[in-house]
Write an enzyme that holds these catalytic residues in place. Structure first.
Site, PDB file in Angstrom:
ATOM      1  N   GLN A   1      -9.860  59.544  63.740  1.00 18.71           N
ATOM      2  CA  GLN A   1     -11.160  59.327  63.944  1.00 18.71           C
ATOM      3  C   GLN A   1     -11.479  58.014  64.332  1.00 18.71           C
ATOM      4  O   GLN A   1     -11.341  57.019  63.835  1.00 18.71           O
ATOM      5  CB  GLN A   1     -11.975  60.050  62.972  1.00 18.71           C
TER       6      GLN A   1
ATOM      7  N   LYS B   1     -14.689  69.197  61.519  1.00 21.06           N
ATOM      8  CA  LYS B   1     -13.154  69.437  62.107  1.00 21.06           C
ATOM      9  C   LYS B   1     -12.587  70.360  61.010  1.00 21.06           C
ATOM     10  O   LYS B   1     -11.878  71.247  61.088  1.00 21.06           O
ATOM     11  CB  LYS B   1     -12.577  68.312  62.466  1.00 21.06           C
TER      12      LYS B   1
ATOM     13  N   ASP C   1      -5.731  64.776  70.230  1.00 21.92           N
ATOM     14  CA  ASP C   1      -6.726  64.207  71.144  1.00 21.92           C
ATOM     15  C   ASP C   1      -6.558  63.656  72.446  1.00 21.92           C
ATOM     16  O   ASP C   1      -7.401  63.471  73.361  1.00 21.92           O
ATOM     17  CB  ASP C   1      -6.922  62.654  70.178  1.00 21.92           C
TER      18      ASP C   1
HETATM   19  N1  GUN Z   1     -14.670  59.663  68.134  1.00 23.34           N
HETATM   20  C1  GUN Z   1     -15.490  59.965  69.267  1.00 23.34           C
HETATM   21  N2  GUN Z   1     -14.976  61.015  70.127  1.00 23.34           N
HETATM   22  C2  GUN Z   1     -13.851  61.129  69.581  1.00 23.34           C
HETATM   23  C3  GUN Z   1     -12.898  61.926  69.771  1.00 23.34           C
HETATM   24  O1  GUN Z   1     -12.729  62.822  70.706  1.00 23.34           O
HETATM   25  N3  GUN Z   1     -11.624  61.814  68.889  1.00 23.34           N
HETATM   26  C4  GUN Z   1     -11.450  60.956  67.983  1.00 23.34           C
HETATM   27  N4  GUN Z   1     -10.181  60.929  67.391  1.00 23.34           N
HETATM   28  N5  GUN Z   1     -12.225  60.111  67.779  1.00 23.34           N
HETATM   29  C5  GUN Z   1     -13.573  60.378  68.398  1.00 23.34           C
END
Ligand code: GUN
Length: 295
Positions: free
Chosen positions: A98, A54, A121
């Site tokens: 995350q 990211k 998100d």
């Molecule tokens: N863990 C697995 N997929 C995601 C996601 O799309 N966003 C976040 N913040 N954590 C994740």
């Protein structure tokens, strides 16, 4: 005939190209630089890779980013205090914590603490509710990536029988909701299967579009798929390591067998994964535009 391989890598590359241009224009015309904060608690290897990807993508597109790596024993209050600071930071338009978080931290409390306007998100209940009524500001990244893969590959969604395997808040529930909306790129008949579904194969065999987020390697075998179906594999399972120590990945679908039966299929890696990150970038740009009233 073997299936068309839907390349998330290629579709994501095209969307990123467009985004990069838009980001350059935002800077030039509005002196606006979208900003994303990523927060990782603990040292889960997969999460570290995701957050690293990211950050790298932000930098490639011209998005300002701040990364917070917190130790696994960070107190919940400390994480909430960081979120509070980021909520108030005008350089930061999007906040990504995350998941999963360590067990001692209440995930719901943390997600509720993020300002919905910075919730790139799409996990805050305000944004979940907006999605459900068809008025989203931010679509959650993986479902949005799946929908874009289908649209950009020319798959007819309207009227299709869509079967989703998995009912998580991150993938299963939101993609099911998105595809049943009375909208373009949606309008499907949607069935959601899960661990208590009585006869999974009965449902999956009916699917024109089968979306699998089961979290189990090769959970979907060829006998569970209709001839000519479109198969989207959301799974990322680490099933071993190469002699060089690189993770060997496999999806939730038995790719080699199912590709002989499906009309189109996403690979793992190179399918949904690159789209998820790209949609996060898209949401961050949208958050920045919303913040200054130009969205
Ligand atoms: N863990 C697995 N997929 C995601 C996601 O799309 N966003 C976040 N913040 N954590 C994740």
């Amino acid at each position: 005939m073997p299936a068309q391989i839907i390349s998330g890598t290629e579709i994501a590359r095209q969307i990123r190209e467009e985004l990069k241009q838009e980001i350059a224009e935002l800077k030039e015309k509005h002196n606006l630089i979208p900003g994303l904060a990523t927060v990782l608690v603990g040292d889960d290897a997969a999460s570290q890779v995701y957050v690293g990807q990211k950050e790298k993508t932000c930098s490639a597109l011209g998005i300002y980013s701040q990364r917070y790596d917190l130790p696994g024993d960070t107190a919940e209050e400390e994480l909430l205090a960081l979120i509070d600071r980021l909520n108030k930071d005008s350089k930061i338009h999007g906040i990504l914590v995350q998941l999963p978080l360590p067990k001692h931290i209440n995930e719901t409390r943390v997600l509720y603490a993020i300002d919905p306007r910075k919730d790139v998100d799409g996990f805050h209940p305000v944004n979940v509710g907006k999605l459900m009524i068809g008025e989203p500001d931010y679509l959650p990244c993986t479902p949005h990536g799946i929908q874009q893969l289908l649209i950009k590959s020319g798959v007819k969604i309207e009227g299709a029988e869509v079967v989703v395997v998995g009912r998580s808040n991150i993938v299963g529930k939101p993609i099911a909701n998105m595809l049943l909306q009375k909208k373009q790129g949606a309008n499907a008949t949607v069935t959601v299967c899960h661990t208590r579904t009585r006869d999974m194969a009965f449902h999956t065999r009916r699917a024109d579009i089968l979306i699998v987020a089961a979290g189990r390697p090769k959970a979907i075998t060829a006998d569970m798929v209709k001839e000519g179906a479109v198969v989207i594999d959301v799974g990322v399972n680490r099933i071993g390591k190469t002699p060089e120590g690189k993770a060997i990945l496999c999806g939730d679908v038995d790719f080699d067998a199912v590709k002989e039966k499906a009309k189109a299929i996403t690979p793992v890696p190179g399918g949904v994964g690159p789209m998820t990150i790209t949609m996060l970038m898209l949401n961050t740009v949208k958050a920045a535009k919303l913040a200054v009233g130009i969205a």
